[in-house]
Design an enzyme around this catalytic site. Sequence first.
Site, short mmCIF file in Angstrom:
data_model
loop_
_atom_site.label_atom_id
_atom_site.label_comp_id
_atom_site.label_asym_id
_atom_site.label_seq_id
_atom_site.Cartn_x
_atom_site.Cartn_y
_atom_site.Cartn_z
N ALA A 1 0.81 -1.22 0.00
CA ALA A 1 0.00 0.00 0.00
C ALA A 1 0.84 1.27 0.00
CB ALA A 1 -0.93 0.01 1.21
N ASP A 2 2.11 1.17 0.37
CA ASP A 2 2.95 2.37 0.45
C ASP A 2 4.38 2.03 0.02
OD1 ASP A 2 3.79 4.94 0.92
OD2 ASP A 2 4.01 4.69 3.08
N LEU A 3 4.52 1.61 -1.22
CA LEU A 3 5.84 1.26 -1.74
C LEU A 3 6.59 2.55 -2.09
CD1 LEU A 3 7.74 -1.05 -2.45
CD2 LEU A 3 6.83 -0.97 -4.78
N ASN B 1 10.73 2.54 2.27
CA ASN B 1 10.26 1.21 2.66
C ASN B 1 10.99 0.10 1.90
OD1 ASN B 1 8.45 2.00 4.63
ND2 ASN B 1 6.76 2.25 3.18
#
Length: 231
Positions: free
Chosen positions: A160-162, A166
């Site tokens: 969801a938050d690449l 991360n």
Amino acid sequence: MITDESGLFYVCDGWASLFRPCWFLASSWGDAAKSVTSGGRGGAWFLESIHGPMVLRYYSRGGMVAHLSQQTYIYTGMEKTRPVAELTVTRELFQAGLPVPEPIAAAIWRKGPFYKAALLIRRLSETVAMGAIINTMSLTRWRDIGSTIRRFHDYGVDHADLNCFNILLSDTAVFLIDFDRGKIRNPSDGSQQWRERNLARLKRSLIKLSDSDGNTLSQGWEALMEGYGAG
């Protein structure tokens, strides 16, 4: 699951006999806890324990909703809470041999219909965030990142938050972290939209940090997509 007067704790196999609820209180670690200041919105701590280095992360909201309730969520069942959902995804990926940190435990503190939460994972030592070194990475490293992302996508991982903070890099490996709100989809469904969405989000995060002429990003991104395409 472990329950005591301080909260509810969902603990992974292998950690139940070692786990202590006080691990989720950064103040209980004293000098062994250091606040994480790079990437994200804060609320995370590096911990040095006798069981190895760990990361403690408290869940907090971003955007406009944070002005109303930064750390409080509506409780609709333990399995649906954000830390348990993230721990479940991370544990499956870890057990499948994908390069992710080992999950340890999730914590829920309930108050009426609401809850606050935190997650505890093993810290990946001797790694650096991609976002910290994008202007000095070799093209080989860019390709390695692309092929690693492809491994996750082939497994069905919809991150969801690449973003570039991360993705962690060691001398020999590439890791993905932070699977909050992430999903494991059916990899054979044929859909490309979520894969493209992941990659577009990563590219936006890189554009914000790349050098002014864009050459490094252009060449690096091309190499990343080569690695992704080669799988």
